[in-house]
Write a protein that holds these residues in place. Structure first.
Motif, PDB file in Angstrom:
ATOM      1  N   UNK A 110       0.823  -1.203   0.000  1.00 55.86           N
ATOM      2  CA  UNK A 110       0.000   0.000   0.000  1.00 55.86           C
ATOM      3  C   UNK A 110       0.862   1.259   0.000  1.00 55.86           C
ATOM      4  N   UNK A 111       0.273   2.405  -0.379  1.00 54.20           N
ATOM      5  CA  UNK A 111       1.040   3.659  -0.331  1.00 54.20           C
ATOM      6  C   UNK A 111       1.668   3.858   1.046  1.00 54.20           C
ATOM      7  N   UNK A 112       2.927   4.238   1.042  1.00 51.87           N
ATOM      8  CA  UNK A 112       3.670   4.444   2.280  1.00 51.87           C
ATOM      9  C   UNK A 112       4.502   3.252   2.702  1.00 51.87           C
ATOM     10  N   UNK A 113       4.197   2.060   2.154  1.00 52.71           N
ATOM     11  CA  UNK A 113       4.999   0.884   2.492  1.00 52.71           C
ATOM     12  C   UNK A 113       6.424   1.048   1.975  1.00 52.71           C
ATOM     13  N   UNK A 114       7.359   0.436   2.680  1.00 49.56           N
ATOM     14  CA  UNK A 114       8.765   0.423   2.286  1.00 49.56           C
ATOM     15  C   UNK A 114       9.119  -0.994   1.861  1.00 49.56           C
ATOM     16  N   UNK A 156      11.140   1.707  17.107  1.00 49.16           N
ATOM     17  CA  UNK A 156      12.326   2.521  17.400  1.00 49.16           C
ATOM     18  C   UNK A 156      13.153   2.813  16.151  1.00 49.16           C
ATOM     19  N   UNK A 157      12.471   2.838  15.024  1.00 53.26           N
ATOM     20  CA  UNK A 157      13.113   3.151  13.747  1.00 53.26           C
ATOM     21  C   UNK A 157      12.135   3.962  12.904  1.00 53.26           C
ATOM     22  N   UNK A 158      12.525   5.193  12.590  1.00 50.21           N
ATOM     23  CA  UNK A 158      11.717   6.036  11.717  1.00 50.21           C
ATOM     24  C   UNK A 158      11.762   5.442  10.311  1.00 50.21           C
ATOM     25  N   UNK A 159      10.611   5.323   9.675  1.00 51.05           N
ATOM     26  CA  UNK A 159      10.542   4.681   8.360  1.00 51.05           C
ATOM     27  C   UNK A 159      11.378   5.421   7.316  1.00 51.05           C
ATOM     28  N   UNK A 160      11.359   6.743   7.336  1.00 52.77           N
ATOM     29  CA  UNK A 160      12.179   7.504   6.390  1.00 52.77           C
ATOM     30  C   UNK A 160      13.671   7.292   6.671  1.00 52.77           C
ATOM     31  N   UNK A 161      14.030   7.261   7.938  1.00 51.49           N
ATOM     32  CA  UNK A 161      15.426   6.992   8.293  1.00 51.49           C
ATOM     33  C   UNK A 161      15.815   5.592   7.835  1.00 51.49           C
TER      34      UNK A 161
END
Length: 183
Positions: free
Chosen positions: A69-73, A105-110
């Motif tokens: 889905x949109x936003x998935x990595x 404890x992990x930002x998705x963008x990071x």
């Protein structure tokens, strides 16, 4: 490096699953259906996003694949291994992709930028005779060093701003080239 940075196995930071492909795949591809993400869709543009695909999987093939889905990595694990991408579309991924969800404890963008910086180390652990394959277990056991979540967000925001600016400049350049060709 700050003492607040922690070394941790990637599996402790998010859930990592693999895509799936109905077999034989050519029986499930068609003109209509759900977008079917191939590695070529990820390498087609330098953006950190996938916003379109060239192929579609028929509805009865969707059930045998993995829906995203949109936003998935996602992270490629074959052909061009270790390439992370965010999705802007609802689609399906085959077994050449890993799906990362439920970040802890992990930002998705990071995570995106971290995966890019760790890519060579990850790929070096892969195997395969024709293509290097990055197995799910390799990513799960890969140790990374991460800062506190607040710093992760600041780093990711800065890198996203730079990347967005580069994308805008590429688009501007393409427009100017088209204008110049017209003249």
């Amino acid at each position: 490096m700050s003492s607040e940075w922690k070394a941790v196995a990637f599996k402790e930071l998010c859930d990592i699953t693999r895509g799936a492909s109905p077999r034989p795949i050519h029986d499930y591809l068609g003109e209509e259906g759900m977008p079917w993400i191939k590695i070529a869709d990820a390498t087609a543009e330098p953006s950190r996003f996938i916003s379109s695909t060239k192929e579609k999987i028929k509805q009865h093939g969707v059930r045998a694949s993995v829906e995203v889905f949109p936003g998935d990595l996602i992270l490629s694990n074959s052909a061009t291994p270790g390439l992370p991408k965010f999705l802007k579309i609802r689609a399906c991924i085959h077994d050449g992709w890993m799906l990362l969800r439920n970040f802890r404890n992990l930002d998705k963008d990071f995570a995106y930028w971290l995966l890019l910086s760790e890519r060579l180390k990850l790929v070096a652990q892969g195997n395969g005779s024709v293509f290097t394959n990055l197995k799910t277990d390799i990513l799960k056991s890969h140790i990374v060093t991460i800062p506190p979540i607040e710093l992760q967000r600041k780093i990711a925001d800065s890198l996203n701003c730079i990347d967005d600016r580069i994308t805008l400049l590429r688009e501007t350049n393409t427009t100017l080239e088209a204008i110049a060709q017209g003249l």
